[in-house]
Scaffold this active site. Structure first.
Site, PDB file in Angstrom:
ATOM      1  N   HIS A 121     -16.155 -32.971  40.397  1.00 24.54           N
ATOM      2  CA  HIS A 121     -16.981 -33.418  41.523  1.00 24.54           C
ATOM      3  C   HIS A 121     -16.067 -33.805  42.687  1.00 24.54           C
ATOM      4  O   HIS A 121     -14.975 -34.353  42.475  1.00 24.54           O
ATOM      5  CB  HIS A 121     -17.859 -34.611  41.101  1.00 24.54           C
ATOM      6  CG  HIS A 121     -18.923 -34.903  42.117  1.00 24.54           C
ATOM      7  ND1 HIS A 121     -18.656 -35.580  43.284  1.00 24.54           N
ATOM      8  CD2 HIS A 121     -20.230 -34.562  42.160  1.00 24.54           C
ATOM      9  CE1 HIS A 121     -19.780 -35.655  43.994  1.00 24.54           C
ATOM     10  NE2 HIS A 121     -20.749 -35.036  43.336  1.00 24.54           N
ATOM     11  N   GLU A 175     -21.085 -27.178  45.777  1.00 24.30           N
ATOM     12  CA  GLU A 175     -21.473 -28.335  46.593  1.00 24.30           C
ATOM     13  C   GLU A 175     -20.557 -28.392  47.817  1.00 24.30           C
ATOM     14  O   GLU A 175     -19.419 -28.884  47.712  1.00 24.30           O
ATOM     15  CB  GLU A 175     -21.297 -29.633  45.809  1.00 24.30           C
ATOM     16  CG  GLU A 175     -22.144 -29.740  44.570  1.00 24.30           C
ATOM     17  CD  GLU A 175     -22.344 -31.201  44.162  1.00 24.30           C
ATOM     18  OE1 GLU A 175     -23.476 -31.673  44.200  1.00 24.30           O
ATOM     19  OE2 GLU A 175     -21.354 -31.858  43.833  1.00 24.30           O
TER      20      GLU A 175
END
Ligand code: PGA
Length: 255
Positions: free
Chosen positions: A99, A173
């Site tokens: 992430h 993302e």
């Protein structure tokens, strides 16, 4: 997990303290279980809430538990870390790695992320690998170079016959879209997903790769993303903290 159903990953980050996370599941367990009959739901609370959340949701639940990160190491002298083996033992089927917040705040490198992936695969956990370009990289037009670099070691591991996962989730993302309220244009997303789908088909012909989108997914933005045929699901941060919003996103985004 039905192979064709749309995937909704709720990434609660560190937003919900322990008692809050349990309350969320207790209050909504019936509806959460009902929602998970229509789509693949993966709840990712903080480490300490994983086990109790699993208990609240019950033995017959079709909701999947996911962790938000894991150690790159086998169990040993690593104070403050959580091994993939522990996650597997407590029933996690999925785990987010790479992430952008971990890349930024914990300085995680592509090499370390690949080591985490190896631990997950050894322990039978399906990785949710996050990739994405920063705003500067986006403006410089280097998105594809960045994504290809982030995926290089991931593809190498996933194509190793000894480790080959039954499924791999890749969450694109764009870092500049996370928490910003805005998402890339449909045209841009079309280009990125076409390229990602092509890369997965070339590099991992034997792995069931699912492509997710993450970054400001909410009940307003989802309509823009849904028509992109290569998108198999969503990684949802802020909007997953409110059950009614999350439920709405699932009903709007389910293909
Ligand atoms: P957001 O976060 O939905 O709040 O933008 C997504 C993520 O970081 O996974």
């Amino acid at each position: 997990m039905n192979n064709k159903s749309t995937i909704f990953v709720a990434n609660w980050k560190m937003h919900m303290p322990f008692a809050h996370a349990l309350q969320f599941c207790t209050d909504n367990s019936k509806e959460l279980n009902a929602v998970s009959k229509q789509a693949t739901i993966i709840l990712c609370p903080s480490y300490e809430a994983l086990c109790p959340v699993g208990i609240v949701l019950g033995n017959d639940t079709t909701i999947n538990l996911g962790a938000q990160n894991c150690s790159a190491h086998i169990p040993g002298a690593y104070t403050g870390q959580v091994s993939a083996q522990s996650l597997a033992e407590l029933g996690c089927r999925f785990c987010i790695i790479g992430h952008s917040e971990a890349r930024t705040h914990l300085h995680e490198t592509n090499t370390e992320i690949a080591q985490k992936m190896e631990q997950l695969l050894i322990n039978g956990i399906i990785p949710i690998v996050c990739i994405g370009e920063t705003e500067k990289e986006y403006k410089d037009g280097t998105t594809f170079t960045v994504l290809t670099e982030q995926l290089e070691m991931i593809f190498a591991l996933a194509s190793n016959p000894a480790l080959r996962p039954p499924m791999l989730l890749i969450a694109y993302e764009p870092v500049w879209a996370i928490g910003s309220g805005s998402i890339p244009t449909r045209e841009y997303l079309h280009k990125v997903y076409a390229r990602l789908a092509q890369l997965c088909a070339e590099k991992l012909p034997h792995v069931d790769c699912k492509l997710l989108y993450g970054g400001s997914v909410n009940e307003n933005t989802i309509a823009e993303i849904k028509p992109i045929s290569e998108v198999d699901g969503y990684l949802i941060g802020g909007a997953s903290l409110d059950f009614q919003k999350f439920k709405k996103i699932v009903s709007l985004g389910n293909k």
